[in-house]
Design an enzyme around this catalytic site. Structure first.
Site, PDB file in Angstrom:
ATOM      1  CB  CYS A  88      -2.127   6.913   1.942  1.00 28.18           C
ATOM      2  SG  CYS A  88      -3.489   6.167   2.829  1.00 28.18           S
ATOM      3  CD  GLU A 115      -2.950  -1.026   0.222  1.00 29.77           C
ATOM      4  OE1 GLU A 115      -3.118   0.051  -0.386  1.00 29.77           O
ATOM      5  OE2 GLU A 115      -3.576  -2.051  -0.051  1.00 29.77           O
TER       6      GLU A 115
HETATM    7  P1  NAP Z   1       8.555   4.963   4.064  1.00 28.27           P
HETATM    8  O1  NAP Z   1       9.661   5.896   4.289  1.00 28.27           O
HETATM    9  O2  NAP Z   1       8.481   4.235   2.780  1.00 28.27           O
HETATM   10  O3  NAP Z   1       8.615   3.914   5.297  1.00 28.27           O
HETATM   11  C1  NAP Z   1       7.633   2.926   5.496  1.00 28.27           C
HETATM   12  C2  NAP Z   1       8.209   1.808   6.344  1.00 28.27           C
HETATM   13  O4  NAP Z   1       9.216   1.132   5.589  1.00 28.27           O
HETATM   14  C3  NAP Z   1       8.886   2.287   7.627  1.00 28.27           C
HETATM   15  O5  NAP Z   1       8.663   1.364   8.662  1.00 28.27           O
HETATM   16  C4  NAP Z   1      10.360   2.289   7.226  1.00 28.27           C
HETATM   17  O6  NAP Z   1      11.255   2.180   8.329  1.00 28.27           O
HETATM   18  C5  NAP Z   1      10.411   1.044   6.357  1.00 28.27           C
HETATM   19  N1  NAP Z   1      11.568   0.982   5.463  1.00 28.27           N
HETATM   20  C6  NAP Z   1      12.401   1.973   5.095  1.00 28.27           C
HETATM   21  N2  NAP Z   1      13.372   1.490   4.274  1.00 28.27           N
HETATM   22  C7  NAP Z   1      13.144   0.167   4.128  1.00 28.27           C
HETATM   23  C8  NAP Z   1      13.787  -0.881   3.409  1.00 28.27           C
HETATM   24  N3  NAP Z   1      14.847  -0.642   2.650  1.00 28.27           N
HETATM   25  N4  NAP Z   1      13.272  -2.124   3.483  1.00 28.27           N
HETATM   26  C9  NAP Z   1      12.163  -2.377   4.217  1.00 28.27           C
HETATM   27  N5  NAP Z   1      11.522  -1.424   4.942  1.00 28.27           N
HETATM   28  C10 NAP Z   1      11.999  -0.168   4.887  1.00 28.27           C
HETATM   29  O7  NAP Z   1       7.136   5.677   4.252  1.00 28.27           O
HETATM   30  P2  NAP Z   1       6.668   6.660   5.394  1.00 28.27           P
HETATM   31  O8  NAP Z   1       7.344   7.978   5.200  1.00 28.27           O
HETATM   32  O9  NAP Z   1       6.786   5.995   6.717  1.00 28.27           O
HETATM   33  O10 NAP Z   1       5.105   6.810   5.078  1.00 28.27           O
HETATM   34  C11 NAP Z   1       4.587   7.714   4.155  1.00 28.27           C
HETATM   35  C12 NAP Z   1       4.206   7.022   2.869  1.00 28.27           C
HETATM   36  O11 NAP Z   1       3.259   5.983   3.150  1.00 28.27           O
HETATM   37  C13 NAP Z   1       3.503   7.925   1.889  1.00 28.27           C
HETATM   38  O12 NAP Z   1       3.993   7.672   0.605  1.00 28.27           O
HETATM   39  C14 NAP Z   1       2.040   7.510   1.992  1.00 28.27           C
HETATM   40  O13 NAP Z   1       1.264   7.781   0.849  1.00 28.27           O
HETATM   41  C15 NAP Z   1       2.176   6.055   2.241  1.00 28.27           C
HETATM   42  N6  NAP Z   1       0.966   5.502   2.843  1.00 28.27           N
HETATM   43  C16 NAP Z   1       0.149   4.718   2.066  1.00 28.27           C
HETATM   44  C17 NAP Z   1      -1.041   4.204   2.580  1.00 28.27           C
HETATM   45  C18 NAP Z   1      -1.967   3.352   1.752  1.00 28.27           C
HETATM   46  O14 NAP Z   1      -2.850   2.710   2.320  1.00 28.27           O
HETATM   47  N7  NAP Z   1      -1.818   3.322   0.435  1.00 28.27           N
HETATM   48  C19 NAP Z   1      -1.375   4.494   3.901  1.00 28.27           C
HETATM   49  C20 NAP Z   1      -0.514   5.303   4.660  1.00 28.27           C
HETATM   50  C21 NAP Z   1       0.656   5.795   4.121  1.00 28.27           C
HETATM   51  P3  NAP Z   1      11.972   3.490   8.919  1.00 28.27           P
HETATM   52  O15 NAP Z   1      10.888   4.346   9.476  1.00 28.27           O
HETATM   53  O16 NAP Z   1      12.874   2.925   9.955  1.00 28.27           O
HETATM   54  O17 NAP Z   1      12.691   4.143   7.788  1.00 28.27           O
END
Ligand code: NAP
Length: 502
Positions: free
Chosen positions: A284, A250
């Protein structure tokens, strides 16, 4: 007061990382230190996976209605602690308190909904083409599930993943975002109090590139359920593909509100303000585009700009605050870079367009709610996810034109259409290509009875957030035939002859 150091939760015990290192979680509004967390390493990943894998063999045999009772217990404890968890959510992540309480409520709703599924978990039972033969399909759990979650819905999103995973008999390892790890710790305390057996629910904190990546590439983790940015999600998917793992993604959005010339303009403005600036634009499903019919665009924008300029920024715990901070100073920088890009590409800034640093705001990560006018569909602010309080306004000649603009991005999460014309509403229901569509309501407001997810760069075809379809993500279908005829019956070959004998 001494700052608490939180631990990983592995096999029913609170343990320190073998790295001996910790990291901090701080409030984006005030910089207050909320807690110290384990900076876990590859060895910790190995240990937590072994624990979850060992627990799976027992947990999968636990009757689903009994698994559901534990999930229901989580909902009861969470309900009793709703205010406390909501306030912590506002301190750690800083959405305004009513929204934080909504985040917690979403998890309560999901737990209750999924607890009901524990007594259903419907399979398929169909007639066989052969006599004295039983044909059915049942759901099997996958094994160890890794839930990798973002910070923007730190209670609700893990609930969308963990409750269905547990109900269906999987064991779970939760890797929360490093911006909201204390909430995850407090949530795991609730699972512990509910009485889950050791190893069934586990928590490991630390950097995404180490802990997240370690889970994604570990052969014993069978499903990665990831919510986060499209860039990281793509990377996760590619790495997991090496192991032929199931990956449910997602990801980002570029959601639009279409306002037609027959719309109730005041109602549309309410929906736009809520969808674009609620949670400081960090949902999101937040609206980051308005596609206005050219005949009403000026009228809409005049009112919208006036309302936006009056929004009050501040700490989410204060009742006077309409819009909280963004998640961290890096996010302020990214949002402002997009303002500069918008200006360079020819858009104009109607409201906001800069960090907010007046008075107490200087202590936190605040950005003024921003509206860009004169945006065209190919500009970067009309195409890329900014994830902040920035709204691009575009103009359309007709509904067809508006839908075409809406559909032409790399994301496909949520769209809203304001119209009082029923035919136009149904045309939108037919032609919009996002995973969610709202008529005469903003782009946010999902409920747990129906699936949530997106098309194109938002997802990879799975759904979560609710409805019985989410069970498909967390289960493997096992098709079972029972032949009680006492003779060899060959499907597709003997059918006619055998039926004649009856
Ligand atoms: P993110 O930076 O992609 O991080 C998401 C998760 O992935 C965090 O737990 C992060 O850990 C982890 N992560 C980072 N690098 C990784 C790697 N190389 N391998 C595996 N996991 C890794 O996203 P965010 O800033 O937390 O969230 C915002 C994004 O989420 C936005 O793009 C938003 O649109 C999206 N979102 C989508 C939905 C939906 O339902 N479509 C809902 C909510 C949010 P760390 O925090 O330790 O880096």
């Amino acid at each position: 007061m001494e700052t608490r150091e939180f631990k990983n939760y592995v096999n029913g015990k609170w343990v320190s990382s073998s790295s001996g290192r910790t990291f901090e979680s701080r409030s984006p509004a005030t910089g207050e230190l909320i807690g110290m967390l384990q900076l876990s390493n590859a060895q910790d990943v190995q240990e937590v996976v072994e624990a979850a894998d060992a627990a799976f063999q027992k947990w999968r045999k636990y009757p689903a209605p009994k698994r559901a009772e534990l999930v229901y217990k989580v909902s009861e404890i969470l309900r009793a602690r709703k205010q406390e968890m909501g306030e912590l959510l506002t301190r750690e992540m800083c959405k305004v308190l009513p929204e934080a309480l909504g985040d917690v409520q979403e998890a309560i709703d999901m737990a209750m909904y999924m607890a009901g599924e524990g007594r259903r978990l419907n399979g398929l039972l169909v007639p066989s083409e052969l006599p004295s033969k039983w044909a059915m399909a049942v759901r099997d759990p996958l094994g160890v599930v890794a839930a990798i979650t973002p910070w923007n819905f730190p209670i609700a999103i893990p609930a969308w993943k963990m409750f269905p995973a547990l109900i269906t008999g999987n064991t779970v390892i939760w890797k929360p975002a490093s911006d909201t790890p204390v909430l995850a710790e407090r949530m795991i305390e609730i699972y512990e109090e509910a009485g889950f057996p050791p190893g069934v629910v586990n928590l490991i904190t630390g950097a995404g590139g180490v802990v997240g990546d370690g889970l994604v590439t570990h052969p014993k983790v069978r499903l990665i359920t990831f919510t986060g940015s499209t860039d990281i999600g793509r990377d996760v998917n590619m790495k997991a593909a090496q192991h032929l793992k199931r990956v449910s993604l997602e990801m980002g959005g570029k959601n639009a509100i279409i306002v037609m010339d027959d719309a109730d303009i005041d109602l549309a403005i309410e929906g736009i303000i809520w969808s674009a600036f609620g949670t400081t634009g960090q949902r999101c499903t937040a609206a980051s585009r308005v596609i206005a019919h050219q005949a009403i665009k000026k009228q809409l924008l005049d009112k919208l700009a006036a309302r936006t300029a009056k929004l009050r920024l501040g700490d989410g715990l204060l009742p006077t605050t309409d819009v909280g901070p963004v998640i961290n100073p890096k996010a302020v920088q990214k949002i402002h870079e997009y303002t500069e890009i918008a200006k360079k590409e020819g858009a104009s800034v109607l409201v906001g367009g800069e960090p907010a640093t007046e008075g107490d705001l200087a202590r936190g990560a605040f950005y003024k709610p921003t509206i860009f006018d004169n945006v065209t569909p190919t500009m970067r602010v009309a195409q890329e996810e900014i994830f902040g309080p920035s709204l691009a306004v575009l103009s359309a000649k007709s509904l067809e034109d508006a839908i075409e603009i809406n559909n032409r991005t790399n994301f496909g999460l949520s769209t809203s259409v304001y119209t009082t014309n029923v035919n136009r509403a149904f045309e939108a229901m037919r032609d919009v290509t996002t995973g969610l569509l709202y008529i005469n309501a903003g782009t946010i407001g999902s409920e747990v009875q129906l699936p949530l997810g997106g098309t194109r760069g938002t997802g990879n075809g799975h759904r979560e957030g609710g409805g019985p379809v989410v069970l498909d993500t967390f289960t493997e279908w096992k098709t079972i035939y029972v032949d009680y005829s006492g003779r060899l019956q060959r499907a597709q070959i003997d059918t006619d002859a055998l039926v004649k004998k009856i």
